[in-house]
Design a protein around this motif. Structure first.
Motif, PDB file in Angstrom:
ATOM      1  N   UNK A   3      78.700 -39.474  54.188  1.00 30.85           N
ATOM      2  CA  UNK A   3      77.361 -39.671  53.633  1.00 30.85           C
ATOM      3  C   UNK A   3      76.301 -38.950  54.463  1.00 30.85           C
ATOM      4  N   UNK A   4      76.751 -38.247  55.492  1.00 33.33           N
ATOM      5  CA  UNK A   4      75.859 -37.484  56.373  1.00 33.33           C
ATOM      6  C   UNK A   4      74.835 -38.387  57.069  1.00 33.33           C
ATOM      7  N   UNK A   5      75.294 -39.555  57.486  1.00 32.73           N
ATOM      8  CA  UNK A   5      74.435 -40.504  58.199  1.00 32.73           C
ATOM      9  C   UNK A   5      75.040 -40.863  59.551  1.00 32.73           C
ATOM     10  N   UNK A   6      75.697 -39.903  60.186  1.00 37.04           N
ATOM     11  CA  UNK A   6      76.377 -40.201  61.438  1.00 37.04           C
ATOM     12  C   UNK A   6      75.420 -40.627  62.544  1.00 37.04           C
ATOM     13  N   UNK A   7      74.172 -40.178  62.508  1.00 34.27           N
ATOM     14  CA  UNK A   7      73.211 -40.621  63.516  1.00 34.27           C
ATOM     15  C   UNK A   7      72.749 -42.064  63.278  1.00 34.27           C
ATOM     16  N   UNK A   8      72.955 -42.553  62.077  1.00 33.94           N
ATOM     17  CA  UNK A   8      72.607 -43.932  61.753  1.00 33.94           C
ATOM     18  C   UNK A   8      73.739 -44.898  62.104  1.00 33.94           C
ATOM     19  N   UNK A   9      74.934 -44.378  62.319  1.00 41.18           N
ATOM     20  CA  UNK A   9      76.096 -45.230  62.580  1.00 41.18           C
ATOM     21  C   UNK A   9      75.939 -46.149  63.795  1.00 41.18           C
ATOM     22  N   UNK A  10      75.359 -45.703  64.923  1.00 37.80           N
ATOM     23  CA  UNK A  10      75.179 -46.646  66.039  1.00 37.80           C
ATOM     24  C   UNK A  10      74.249 -47.809  65.702  1.00 37.80           C
ATOM     25  N   UNK A  11      73.382 -47.638  64.729  1.00 34.24           N
ATOM     26  CA  UNK A  11      72.513 -48.747  64.321  1.00 34.24           C
ATOM     27  C   UNK A  11      73.259 -49.646  63.337  1.00 34.24           C
ATOM     28  N   UNK A  12      73.959 -49.036  62.372  1.00 36.16           N
ATOM     29  CA  UNK A  12      74.759 -49.824  61.414  1.00 36.16           C
ATOM     30  C   UNK A  12      75.765 -50.675  62.182  1.00 36.16           C
ATOM     31  N   UNK A  22      75.620 -51.638  65.327  1.00 36.98           N
ATOM     32  CA  UNK A  22      74.968 -52.004  66.580  1.00 36.98           C
ATOM     33  C   UNK A  22      75.712 -53.074  67.365  1.00 36.98           C
ATOM     34  N   UNK A  23      76.300 -54.027  66.665  1.00 42.63           N
ATOM     35  CA  UNK A  23      77.067 -55.066  67.355  1.00 42.63           C
ATOM     36  C   UNK A  23      78.271 -54.453  68.055  1.00 42.63           C
ATOM     37  N   UNK A  24      78.923 -53.510  67.393  1.00 41.65           N
ATOM     38  CA  UNK A  24      80.086 -52.862  67.996  1.00 41.65           C
ATOM     39  C   UNK A  24      79.671 -52.036  69.212  1.00 41.65           C
ATOM     40  N   UNK A  25      78.511 -51.423  69.148  1.00 43.09           N
ATOM     41  CA  UNK A  25      77.989 -50.677  70.296  1.00 43.09           C
ATOM     42  C   UNK A  25      77.726 -51.629  71.461  1.00 43.09           C
ATOM     43  N   UNK A  26      77.138 -52.778  71.169  1.00 37.34           N
ATOM     44  CA  UNK A  26      76.854 -53.765  72.211  1.00 37.34           C
ATOM     45  C   UNK A  26      78.149 -54.254  72.864  1.00 37.34           C
ATOM     46  N   UNK A  65      83.815 -45.238  67.026  1.00 41.86           N
ATOM     47  CA  UNK A  65      83.538 -46.483  66.320  1.00 41.86           C
ATOM     48  C   UNK A  65      84.825 -47.237  66.044  1.00 41.86           C
ATOM     49  N   UNK A  66      85.899 -46.494  65.880  1.00 38.77           N
ATOM     50  CA  UNK A  66      87.171 -47.149  65.604  1.00 38.77           C
ATOM     51  C   UNK A  66      87.578 -48.050  66.765  1.00 38.77           C
ATOM     52  N   UNK A  67      87.486 -47.547  67.978  1.00 35.93           N
ATOM     53  CA  UNK A  67      87.827 -48.354  69.134  1.00 35.93           C
ATOM     54  C   UNK A  67      86.816 -49.472  69.356  1.00 35.93           C
ATOM     55  N   UNK A  68      85.566 -49.240  69.016  1.00 32.47           N
ATOM     56  CA  UNK A  68      84.543 -50.276  69.180  1.00 32.47           C
ATOM     57  C   UNK A  68      84.842 -51.477  68.290  1.00 32.47           C
ATOM     58  N   UNK A  69      85.266 -51.226  67.061  1.00 33.05           N
ATOM     59  CA  UNK A  69      85.643 -52.336  66.178  1.00 33.05           C
ATOM     60  C   UNK A  69      86.889 -53.018  66.728  1.00 33.05           C
ATOM     61  N   UNK A  70      87.818 -52.236  67.268  1.00 33.36           N
ATOM     62  CA  UNK A  70      89.029 -52.810  67.852  1.00 33.36           C
ATOM     63  C   UNK A  70      88.689 -53.737  69.019  1.00 33.36           C
ATOM     64  N   UNK A  71      87.700 -53.369  69.837  1.00 30.24           N
ATOM     65  CA  UNK A  71      87.296 -54.231  70.952  1.00 30.24           C
ATOM     66  C   UNK A  71      86.698 -55.546  70.468  1.00 30.24           C
TER      67      UNK A  71
END
Length: 177
Positions: free
Chosen positions: A93-102, A104-108, A1-7
């Protein structure tokens, strides 16, 4: 996620504005976990919520002073830190599976780079005029502010979906306890 925000840090305020929504989601998640400690077992949930609020405030302050046209630039140090903050909050917060949705723009945005590189290496063709995808929309003719605001809207929708998924899972968890 760190690199995704950087992109995503290529247009004035895109990374900070989008990350602010993600941190807002973790404010809600942390506070919910604080109010329901028997369900989650996250000890410092209120502290995590406050950290998320502070990071969201950092993004808001940056955006305040970085109104178009930009006078200051975040750079890699800031964008990598924002992504690390999102990842750390997801893990704690033990929500790592929710992170790609939170995020989502960075994933895209990251997937646009992956698709562009894979197709170019395999077929010597481009899918987008330029990757990451926000630069593609600039080359298509969208003004920079239009791209930024529309991507912020996408980030807010991803955050809303993530909060809805978290809340739905919390309700289902409550029925089973």
């Amino acid at each position: 996620i760190s690199n995704a925000v950087n992109l995503s840090d290529g247009l004035d305020g895109l990374a900070a504005g989008s990350a602010m929504y993600g941190f807002g989601a973790f404010v809600f998640i942390g506070f919910w976990q604080f109010r329901h400690p028997d369900c989650y077992g996250v000890g410092p949930a209120l502290d995590l919520s406050l950290i998320a609020a502070a990071l969201a405030g950092r993004c808001a302050g940056f955006l305040w002073w970085n109104a178009s046209p930009a006078k200051i630039f975040m750079g890699d140090t800031g964008s990598l830190a924002l992504g690390t903050g999102l990842g750390a909050l997801a893990l704690t917060t033990n929500t790592q599976l929710l992170l790609p949705v939170v995020g989502g723009l960075f994933v895209m945005i990251t997937m646009s780079v992956v698709i562009q590189v894979a197709v170019f290496q395999g077929f010597h063709r481009r899918v987008f005029r330029m990757a990451p995808i926000h630069h593609h929309f600039e080359l298509v003719g969208w003004p920079e502010n239009t791209v930024i605001v529309r991507f912020w809207i996408l980030a807010s929708l991803c955050t809303a979906v993530a909060i809805g998924l978290f809340y739905g899972a919390a309700l289902m968890w409550g029925e089973h306890t």
